[in-house]
Structure formats: C-alpha cells, structure tokens
Design an enzyme around this catalytic site. Sequence first.
Site, PDB file in Angstrom:
ATOM      1  N   GLN A   1      -0.545 -10.221   2.742  1.00 27.47           N
ATOM      2  CA  GLN A   1      -1.622  -9.268   2.864  1.00 27.47           C
ATOM      3  C   GLN A   1      -2.799  -9.639   1.957  1.00 27.47           C
ATOM      4  O   GLN A   1      -2.663 -10.154   0.804  1.00 27.47           O
ATOM      5  CB  GLN A   1      -1.126  -7.762   2.545  1.00 27.47           C
ATOM      6  CG  GLN A   1      -1.768  -6.735   3.092  1.00 27.47           C
ATOM      7  CD  GLN A   1      -1.189  -5.542   2.860  1.00 27.47           C
ATOM      8  OE1 GLN A   1       0.042  -5.497   2.841  1.00 27.47           O
ATOM      9  NE2 GLN A   1      -1.886  -4.339   2.775  1.00 27.47           N
TER      10      GLN A   1
ATOM     11  N   SER B   1       4.967 -12.901   0.025  1.00 26.20           N
ATOM     12  CA  SER B   1       5.485 -11.467   0.279  1.00 26.20           C
ATOM     13  C   SER B   1       5.495 -11.158   1.690  1.00 26.20           C
ATOM     14  O   SER B   1       6.567 -11.768   2.651  1.00 26.20           O
ATOM     15  CB  SER B   1       4.116 -10.510  -0.415  1.00 26.20           C
ATOM     16  OG  SER B   1       4.617  -9.296  -0.002  1.00 26.20           O
ATOM     17  N   LEU B   2       4.692 -10.615   2.401  1.00 27.46           N
ATOM     18  CA  LEU B   2       4.784 -10.313   4.061  1.00 27.46           C
ATOM     19  C   LEU B   2       4.873 -11.737   4.775  1.00 27.46           C
ATOM     20  O   LEU B   2       5.624 -11.802   5.483  1.00 27.46           O
ATOM     21  CB  LEU B   2       3.470  -9.560   4.529  1.00 27.46           C
ATOM     22  CG  LEU B   2       2.861  -9.722   6.054  1.00 27.46           C
ATOM     23  CD1 LEU B   2       3.766  -9.088   6.785  1.00 27.46           C
ATOM     24  CD2 LEU B   2       1.389  -9.496   6.156  1.00 27.46           C
TER      25      LEU B   2
ATOM     26  N   ARG C   1       7.324  -1.457   7.374  1.00 28.46           N
ATOM     27  CA  ARG C   1       7.125  -1.948   6.124  1.00 28.46           C
ATOM     28  C   ARG C   1       6.004  -1.408   5.404  1.00 28.46           C
ATOM     29  O   ARG C   1       5.908  -0.983   4.402  1.00 28.46           O
ATOM     30  CB  ARG C   1       7.440  -3.572   5.918  1.00 28.46           C
ATOM     31  CG  ARG C   1       7.301  -3.937   4.484  1.00 28.46           C
ATOM     32  CD  ARG C   1       7.459  -5.458   4.764  1.00 28.46           C
ATOM     33  NE  ARG C   1       7.450  -6.199   3.351  1.00 28.46           N
ATOM     34  CZ  ARG C   1       6.380  -6.911   2.669  1.00 28.46           C
ATOM     35  NH1 ARG C   1       5.330  -6.592   3.390  1.00 28.46           N
ATOM     36  NH2 ARG C   1       6.667  -7.595   1.439  1.00 28.46           N
TER      37      ARG C   1
ATOM     38  N   GLN D   1      12.460  -7.437  -2.317  1.00 25.02           N
ATOM     39  CA  GLN D   1      11.233  -7.967  -2.222  1.00 25.02           C
ATOM     40  C   GLN D   1      10.067  -6.865  -2.354  1.00 25.02           C
ATOM     41  O   GLN D   1       9.105  -7.147  -2.903  1.00 25.02           O
ATOM     42  CB  GLN D   1      11.109  -9.012  -0.862  1.00 25.02           C
ATOM     43  CG  GLN D   1       9.718  -9.625  -1.060  1.00 25.02           C
ATOM     44  CD  GLN D   1       8.927  -9.727   0.272  1.00 25.02           C
ATOM     45  OE1 GLN D   1       8.861  -8.768   0.815  1.00 25.02           O
ATOM     46  NE2 GLN D   1       8.959 -10.932   0.719  1.00 25.02           N
TER      47      GLN D   1
END
Length: 314
Positions: A11, A91-92, A116, A249
Amino acid sequence: MSKIAFIFPGQGAQYVGMGKEIAMEHKSAQDIFEKANESLGFDIKKMCFEGPEEELVKTEYTQPAILTTSIAILSVIQQNGIEADITAGLSLGEYSALVYAGALKFEDAVKLVNKRGKYMQEAVPLGKGNMAAIIGLDRKEVDSIIKEAQDVGTVEGANYNCPGQIVISGEINAVEKACELAKEKGAKKAVLLPVSAPFHCSLLKPAGERLSEKMESLNIGSLQRKVISNVTGDYIANEKDIKDLLIKQVSKSVLWQDSIELMLDGGYDTFIEIGPGKTLTAFTKKTARKLKKKVKCYNVENTKTLNKLLTELG
C-alpha cells in the site's frame, strides 16, 4: 546465470492509471482486471485506470487495486517466459507473492484483501493512530527510541525497510514523542506519514482476528515457489503456516530488509518489482549496497518498463 527474484509492492504505491497501459496492450492483463471485477462485484478496473483518487486511496479499495495491477502485469511477464523460483511482497504485496507461488487463487486473494483493507481501516478510530518514517538511524537506535517513547503510549516498529529507513506505528502522542527523540539522536528525518491507520502494530490485532474468520474457509494450495514471510523474514516452511502468518502480519512488524538480505545471501542478484511504483527497487539497492553485493533491479509498471525487462531478460 542470473538468479531472479520477484518482489511485489504494498500500500502507498497506488496511483490513478496504474496497469492501464499494459492491460490495453495485453489480453492476459485485461483478463485479470475483468476477473477482479467479477470477484469483487464492483469496478476495480475503472478505479485503477480512471480513479477518482479519493476512492482509490481508501484502504479497502487500494489493497485489491494494487494486488490486481501486480497480478495483471505478472501475467504478461510470465507469458514472455520470465519466471522466478523465489518471491516476497511488502505487507499487502505478500498476497501477490502467494498468488504467484500457487498458494492462493487470485479470485480468493482479491476478495480477502478487500476485507483486509476494510478491517485494518476500522480497527482504530480515525485520529487515534499514526505512522512515521525515521531516516538515518540504525535498527538498534530506533528500537531503543521506541522503548523510551512507550512511556506515553503504544508505539512499535512497523516496517524495517532497508538500512537507515524504518517506519514506526502506534498512538499519535507516542509516535510524535519517538520522532522528537529520533531527531535528538541525529536522525536525518522523522516525518509523520499521511496514512489513515497505524498499520503493523498491536493496535491492529482486532483486524487480524476479523481476518482470521474470513480465512477459515480459504483453500491454500501447495507452494510451487519459495516465499519469504514478512513476519519472520524467513522462508515459509509449510503451507499450513500461511493463514497464521497472514493473520499475524496485520499487527506485526514487516521485516523487509531481512527478506532482501536472505535472498542476497542465497545468491539472488536480479530483482523484478512487479506492480505500481519503484519503492522496493530503492530498498533492494540500499540493502545490497550495505552488504556490498551487486544486483540488477527492474520495476515493471508500464509498457516502457516492461519492454526494458523483455529486452534485457526475455
């Protein structure tokens, strides 16, 4: 023979128009955008290609938008015969890596990251949390600053991106105190980030719990390629660990520098960042420089960058 790694952005990399050029020229990419629309039940393709930006930056849309763009571009790279036997995502971006590795079906992943994003946004009331980037201090120094600032509230290391760049996350007053301390300790910069929630810290645990309910019925396929987890900075040893790692996470630190170091130690020397932006390319180069390793880095986000990759590696 170069050893190739695929890395996928998270992101913050989004922008209006991402993926459009490649999708207009390649049917496989266009098909991924159509598949995303079908799975989500709304027009994510239009949001990626045309905006409006104020919708695209909402976490619940940003996450499926970046995932879709990354997988659409990946489809074209694969069509041209370029593959990697190792992958990771920030991350994402870990969801994109798991789709590439065969553990997640794209249709499942895109729905999951939509949820999410929503859960991460809703976990902490607006105005309660924040994130900041600390530039120019090493990990030890930042960790001691975090410890000191915890006197006034929750603050934790969120993203260990590369040498000299760490993002912290937590309650506003504690994050601000950590920034002051960082400046006193000689940080080049300690700047608050324009984010809507304090990602990757314990305040986000409720989001992980909600996500775990959505994952109960999720099918995990067998890993066809090595994937490095953000949570451990190490290889995912077993498919059965994937759900647990993805839940953790959300509220744990992203060990990105560790992930790149692991690949460099494994002899990987060619890194291809697939999706919008070139942030990970910069992190990789910095980490490689620190270890005195030579690397070639590519980011692929439009026709020009795709053609460069295909000319040099195709």
